[in-house]
Motif scaffolding. Structure first.
Motif, PDB file in Angstrom:
ATOM      1  N   ALA A 427       0.818  -1.209   0.000  1.00  0.00           N
ATOM      2  CA  ALA A 427       0.000   0.000   0.000  1.00  0.00           C
ATOM      3  C   ALA A 427       0.849   1.255   0.000  1.00  0.00           C
ATOM      4  CB  ALA A 427      -0.935  -0.003   1.215  1.00  0.00           C
ATOM      5  N   LEU A 428       2.022   1.192   0.639  1.00  0.00           N
ATOM      6  CA  LEU A 428       2.853   2.382   0.771  1.00  0.00           C
ATOM      7  C   LEU A 428       3.581   2.725  -0.517  1.00  0.00           C
ATOM      8  CD1 LEU A 428       3.984   4.588   2.561  1.00  0.00           C
ATOM      9  CD2 LEU A 428       5.762   3.003   3.304  1.00  0.00           C
ATOM     10  N   GLY A 429       4.186   1.729  -1.183  1.00  0.00           N
ATOM     11  CA  GLY A 429       4.996   2.022  -2.362  1.00  0.00           C
ATOM     12  C   GLY A 429       4.348   1.691  -3.675  1.00  0.00           C
ATOM     13  N   GLY A 430       3.254   0.914  -3.647  1.00  0.00           N
ATOM     14  CA  GLY A 430       2.655   0.433  -4.879  1.00  0.00           C
ATOM     15  C   GLY A 430       2.142   1.530  -5.775  1.00  0.00           C
ATOM     16  N   GLY A 431       1.436   2.512  -5.210  1.00  0.00           N
ATOM     17  CA  GLY A 431       0.839   3.559  -6.026  1.00  0.00           C
ATOM     18  C   GLY A 431       1.861   4.386  -6.770  1.00  0.00           C
ATOM     19  N   MET A 432       2.955   4.753  -6.094  1.00  0.00           N
ATOM     20  CA  MET A 432       3.983   5.576  -6.738  1.00  0.00           C
ATOM     21  C   MET A 432       4.667   4.814  -7.874  1.00  0.00           C
ATOM     22  SD  MET A 432       7.456   7.139  -5.147  1.00  0.00           S
ATOM     23  CE  MET A 432       8.170   5.499  -5.221  1.00  0.00           C
ATOM     24  N   LEU A 433       5.024   3.557  -7.624  1.00  0.00           N
ATOM     25  CA  LEU A 433       5.675   2.757  -8.664  1.00  0.00           C
ATOM     26  C   LEU A 433       4.743   2.550  -9.850  1.00  0.00           C
ATOM     27  CD1 LEU A 433       7.463   0.084  -6.450  1.00  0.00           C
ATOM     28  CD2 LEU A 433       8.513   2.005  -7.648  1.00  0.00           C
ATOM     29  N   LEU A 434       3.473   2.301  -9.559  1.00  0.00           N
ATOM     30  CA  LEU A 434       2.514   2.107 -10.646  1.00  0.00           C
ATOM     31  C   LEU A 434       2.380   3.374 -11.483  1.00  0.00           C
ATOM     32  CD1 LEU A 434       0.246   0.444 -12.007  1.00  0.00           C
ATOM     33  CD2 LEU A 434      -1.326   1.467 -10.343  1.00  0.00           C
ATOM     34  N   MET A 435       2.302   4.534 -10.832  1.00  0.00           N
ATOM     35  CA  MET A 435       2.187   5.789 -11.558  1.00  0.00           C
ATOM     36  C   MET A 435       3.379   6.003 -12.475  1.00  0.00           C
ATOM     37  SD  MET A 435       2.029   9.679 -10.057  1.00  0.00           S
ATOM     38  CE  MET A 435       3.746   9.573  -9.556  1.00  0.00           C
ATOM     39  N   THR A 436       4.567   5.667 -11.985  1.00  0.00           N
ATOM     40  CA  THR A 436       5.768   5.818 -12.807  1.00  0.00           C
ATOM     41  C   THR A 436       5.690   4.936 -14.040  1.00  0.00           C
ATOM     42  OG1 THR A 436       7.070   6.281 -10.820  1.00  0.00           O
ATOM     43  CG2 THR A 436       8.281   5.668 -12.796  1.00  0.00           C
ATOM     44  N   VAL A 437       5.274   3.678 -13.849  1.00  0.00           N
ATOM     45  CA  VAL A 437       5.193   2.750 -14.978  1.00  0.00           C
ATOM     46  C   VAL A 437       4.178   3.219 -16.005  1.00  0.00           C
ATOM     47  CG1 VAL A 437       4.510   0.416 -15.660  1.00  0.00           C
ATOM     48  CG2 VAL A 437       5.958   0.744 -13.664  1.00  0.00           C
ATOM     49  N   THR A 438       2.979   3.599 -15.566  1.00  0.00           N
ATOM     50  CA  THR A 438       1.942   3.987 -16.523  1.00  0.00           C
ATOM     51  C   THR A 438       2.255   5.317 -17.201  1.00  0.00           C
ATOM     52  OG1 THR A 438       0.652   4.949 -14.687  1.00  0.00           O
ATOM     53  CG2 THR A 438       0.132   2.688 -15.348  1.00  0.00           C
ATOM     54  N   ASP A 439       2.871   6.252 -16.482  1.00  0.00           N
ATOM     55  CA  ASP A 439       3.246   7.527 -17.104  1.00  0.00           C
ATOM     56  C   ASP A 439       4.343   7.329 -18.148  1.00  0.00           C
ATOM     57  OD1 ASP A 439       1.403   8.870 -15.628  1.00  0.00           O
ATOM     58  OD2 ASP A 439       2.818   9.919 -14.342  1.00  0.00           O
ATOM     59  N   VAL A 440       5.391   6.619 -17.746  1.00  0.00           N
ATOM     60  CA  VAL A 440       6.506   6.401 -18.672  1.00  0.00           C
ATOM     61  C   VAL A 440       6.042   5.611 -19.881  1.00  0.00           C
ATOM     62  CG1 VAL A 440       8.707   5.220 -18.960  1.00  0.00           C
ATOM     63  CG2 VAL A 440       8.303   6.604 -16.922  1.00  0.00           C
ATOM     64  N   THR A 441       5.265   4.558 -19.656  1.00  0.00           N
ATOM     65  CA  THR A 441       4.775   3.749 -20.776  1.00  0.00           C
ATOM     66  C   THR A 441       3.823   4.553 -21.653  1.00  0.00           C
ATOM     67  OG1 THR A 441       4.935   1.738 -19.442  1.00  0.00           O
ATOM     68  CG2 THR A 441       3.575   1.626 -21.413  1.00  0.00           C
ATOM     69  N   GLY A 442       2.898   5.270 -21.035  1.00  0.00           N
ATOM     70  CA  GLY A 442       1.929   6.033 -21.795  1.00  0.00           C
ATOM     71  C   GLY A 442       2.578   7.098 -22.655  1.00  0.00           C
ATOM     72  N   PHE A 443       3.445   7.915 -22.056  1.00  0.00           N
ATOM     73  CA  PHE A 443       4.120   8.965 -22.819  1.00  0.00           C
ATOM     74  C   PHE A 443       5.063   8.373 -23.860  1.00  0.00           C
ATOM     75  CE2 PHE A 443       3.664  11.609 -18.753  1.00  0.00           C
ATOM     76  CZ  PHE A 443       2.447  12.118 -19.170  1.00  0.00           C
ATOM     77  N   GLY A 444       5.855   7.391 -23.426  1.00  0.00           N
ATOM     78  CA  GLY A 444       6.864   6.827 -24.322  1.00  0.00           C
ATOM     79  C   GLY A 444       6.268   6.122 -25.520  1.00  0.00           C
ATOM     80  N   VAL A 445       5.261   5.267 -25.290  1.00  0.00           N
ATOM     81  CA  VAL A 445       4.659   4.511 -26.390  1.00  0.00           C
ATOM     82  C   VAL A 445       3.919   5.441 -27.346  1.00  0.00           C
ATOM     83  CG1 VAL A 445       2.898   2.793 -26.968  1.00  0.00           C
ATOM     84  CG2 VAL A 445       4.502   2.355 -25.106  1.00  0.00           C
ATOM     85  N   PHE A 446       3.119   6.373 -26.810  1.00  0.00           N
ATOM     86  CA  PHE A 446       2.349   7.261 -27.679  1.00  0.00           C
ATOM     87  C   PHE A 446       3.257   8.151 -28.515  1.00  0.00           C
ATOM     88  CE2 PHE A 446      -0.089  11.380 -28.049  1.00  0.00           C
ATOM     89  CZ  PHE A 446      -0.896  10.950 -29.102  1.00  0.00           C
ATOM     90  N   LEU A 447       4.214   8.793 -27.869  1.00  0.00           N
ATOM     91  CA  LEU A 447       5.098   9.685 -28.626  1.00  0.00           C
ATOM     92  C   LEU A 447       6.016   8.897 -29.547  1.00  0.00           C
ATOM     93  CD1 LEU A 447       5.978  12.258 -25.804  1.00  0.00           C
ATOM     94  CD2 LEU A 447       4.364  12.538 -27.687  1.00  0.00           C
ATOM     95  N   GLY A 448       6.456   7.713 -29.108  1.00  0.00           N
ATOM     96  CA  GLY A 448       7.318   6.896 -29.950  1.00  0.00           C
ATOM     97  C   GLY A 448       6.612   6.428 -31.199  1.00  0.00           C
ATOM     98  N   LEU A 449       5.369   5.934 -31.069  1.00  0.00           N
ATOM     99  CA  LEU A 449       4.606   5.500 -32.217  1.00  0.00           C
ATOM    100  C   LEU A 449       4.312   6.671 -33.159  1.00  0.00           C
ATOM    101  CD1 LEU A 449       2.053   3.051 -30.538  1.00  0.00           C
ATOM    102  CD2 LEU A 449       3.945   2.445 -32.062  1.00  0.00           C
ATOM    103  N   ALA A 450       3.979   7.821 -32.541  1.00  0.00           N
ATOM    104  CA  ALA A 450       3.695   9.003 -33.382  1.00  0.00           C
ATOM    105  C   ALA A 450       4.924   9.418 -34.173  1.00  0.00           C
ATOM    106  CB  ALA A 450       3.215  10.154 -32.497  1.00  0.00           C
ATOM    107  N   THR A 451       6.092   9.366 -33.528  1.00  0.00           N
ATOM    108  CA  THR A 451       7.331   9.733 -34.223  1.00  0.00           C
ATOM    109  C   THR A 451       7.631   8.777 -35.377  1.00  0.00           C
ATOM    110  OG1 THR A 451       8.222  10.673 -32.177  1.00  0.00           O
ATOM    111  CG2 THR A 451       9.800  10.127 -33.918  1.00  0.00           C
ATOM    112  N   LEU A 452       7.408   7.495 -35.152  1.00  0.00           N
ATOM    113  CA  LEU A 452       7.711   6.492 -36.166  1.00  0.00           C
ATOM    114  C   LEU A 452       6.692   6.491 -37.304  1.00  0.00           C
ATOM    115  CD1 LEU A 452       8.740   3.424 -33.948  1.00  0.00           C
ATOM    116  CD2 LEU A 452      10.238   4.841 -35.373  1.00  0.00           C
ATOM    117  N   LEU A 453       5.425   6.697 -36.985  1.00  0.00           N
ATOM    118  CA  LEU A 453       4.361   6.489 -37.986  1.00  0.00           C
ATOM    119  C   LEU A 453       3.779   7.763 -38.581  1.00  0.00           C
ATOM    120  CD1 LEU A 453       2.419   3.646 -36.138  1.00  0.00           C
ATOM    121  CD2 LEU A 453       4.202   3.426 -37.877  1.00  0.00           C
ATOM    122  N   LEU A 454       3.919   8.885 -37.886  1.00  0.00           N
ATOM    123  CA  LEU A 454       3.275  10.100 -38.353  1.00  0.00           C
ATOM    124  C   LEU A 454       4.232  11.188 -38.835  1.00  0.00           C
ATOM    125  CD1 LEU A 454       0.490  10.495 -35.614  1.00  0.00           C
ATOM    126  CD2 LEU A 454       0.338   9.354 -37.826  1.00  0.00           C
TER     127      LEU A 454
END
Length: 455
Positions: A427-454
């Motif tokens: 409960a103490l560390g899970g939320g912060m680690l999860l936020m890091t994973v989803t933020d990094v993945t969300g920003f990285g995948v979206f911008l990476g795909l856009a850079t490659l395909l658009l």
């Protein structure tokens, strides 16, 4: 009906607090004292915790005149320690005489060092021995929870003798639903429910009518496991024993309710980085010092996500739409991941997750994430297409969303399990680690795909 009753209780509590504070502010301490004269110590403790720091000093002066030591046992740790340091050693000795041994064991460590010895010296040999027994166990264990007021009987006496013994006692400890049967050496043998005692033939012995279906709880048992045992077996009280099987005391349902409440508060507050015993009106510096570490860790996580965004600075300059849409992917992943995280933390708390079902749970959460991702991606893709007139952009954000919801399901399942394996608090560390994973993945995948395909 329940909601109406709760609203009534809350309204009465608010009205009492308002009238009490008004009496204090007007200097009418007699009226303020009358408002709390008939309250239970737990209600007075709640009133003190609800007052801002500026109102506590005059409130304590009023309550101190009518002081009952049980108030101390109901206060949160911070406020209790503060008030204990305002009492003189003589007052603390007097309070110690009023407290039950199990409550004294909770309060004693918060007393000033100079007063602790005075309190110990004031106890007779029997109370001192019982206090040593209570202090021998951690607060969050069966031994730390137990009361030392168990009523015991021997197996060789008759039911009639037991009934006469109880009549001589005159009053039974609270939440007494059963008597504990012990040997001559004090070892726990079984229990005799009061319901069976009053219906048994007077001439039968305790050994003939007692039950052996209630095992003693070892004193070292974690409080969490004690609560589970009470929940599964619908217990009102249970015996606590040492390693030799000697009866030490008993745990009652009111103690278990406190454990369940504390665990719920701990999980809720830990996810926000707040200590569960923190006083709501604690001094500003103390509160800030406690929270700054958590905020610092979150700042590091935010910089990691910002660094990922910085890698695609050129892409963002070419397509403003990317900057508008990228928070959507990250936030959707965060919400989905928190749903999984909450489910897994609850499963861990209830011991419903183990090696035999972990992979099945992970598979189920991944499929849920992919199914939601496929459904929502169609909607988001359509919105992006209509908004910016670019179907390719809609396809990119749809694919990024599916990938991020997949990662959110994996992270939301694996992170709390990994933290538990490493001995940490999910409960103490899970939320912060999860936020890091989803933020990094969300920003990285979206911008990476856009850079490659658009671009």
């Amino acid at each position: 009906m329940v909601d109406a009753a709760e609203e009534t209780i809350q309204s009465e509590s608010d009205e009492l607090r308002r009238e009490f504070v008004q009496a204090l502010e007007s200097g009418d301490h007699a009226a303020a004292g009358d408002r709390v004269a008939d309250l239970h110590p737990a209600e007075i403790a709640h009133l003190l915790e609800s007052l801002p720091a500026a109102d506590r000093e005059p409130a304590w002066q009023v309550i101190r005149d009518r002081f009952h030591a049980d108030i101390l046992s109901y206060l949160n740790d911070d406020l209790r320690a503060e008030l204990l340091h305002r009492l003189s050693p003589e007052e603390l000795v007097e309070a110690a005489q009023q407290l039950d041994i199990d409550d004294l064991a909770d309060v004693l460590p918060d007393m000033p060092d100079a007063a602790i010895q005075a309190v110990l010296n004031s106890l007779d040999e029997q109370r001192r021995t019982r206090l040593d027994t209570a202090l021998a166990y951690p607060e969050d264990s069966a031994g730390g929870l137990m009361n030392l007021d168990a009523v015991t009987v021997r197996g060789n006496i008759t039911v009639d003798v037991v009934l006469r013994y109880l009549r001589r006692l005159g009053e039974l400890p609270d939440a007494t639903d059963t008597l504990f049967v012990v040997s001559r050496e004090g070892r726990y043998l079984g229990h005799l429910p009061l319901s069976e005692l009053v219906t048994a033939e007077p001439g039968l012995t305790v050994a003939e009518v007692m039950r052996r279906d209630l095992d003693g709880i070892p004193g070292e048992t974690p409080a969490h496991d004690v609560a589970k045992r009470f929940e599964h077996r619908d217990l009102i009280s249970a015996p606590v024993v040492d390693t030799d099987g000697t009866l030490l005391g008993r745990i009652t349902i009111d103690d278990v309710v406190d454990v369940i409440r504390d665990e719920g508060e701990h999980s809720f507050l830990s996810m926000a980085g707040v200590q569960d015993e923190e006083d709501m009106f604690a001094p500003i510096r103390a509160s800030a010092r406690r929270r700054v570490i958590w905020l610092g860790l979150n700042m590091v996580a935010a910089f990691v996500a910002a660094r990922v965004i910085g890698l695609f600075e050129a892409s963002l300059q070419q397509a403003v739409a990317l900057a508008v849409l990228m928070p959507v992917v990250a936030s959707m992943g965060g919400i989905a991941g928190n749903q999984t995280l909450a489910l897994v933390i609850r499963g861990l708390a209830l011991d419903q997750i183990g090696p035999g079902n972990t992979l099945k749970l992970l598979r189920k959460e991944i499929l849920v994430g992919l199914l939601n991702g496929l459904g929502l991606s169609v909607v988001i893709a359509a919105v992006a297409w209509v908004w910016f007139g670019d179907p390719a952009l809609g396809g990119v954000i749809a694919l990024a969303l599916i990938i991020n919801l997949f990662m959110a399901a994996v992270a939301g399942t694996v992170i709390p399990l990994l933290l538990r394996r490493l001995g940490g608090d999910p409960a103490l560390g899970g939320g912060m680690l999860l936020m890091t994973v989803t933020d990094v993945t969300g920003f990285g995948v979206f911008l990476g795909l856009a850079t490659l395909l658009l671009l």
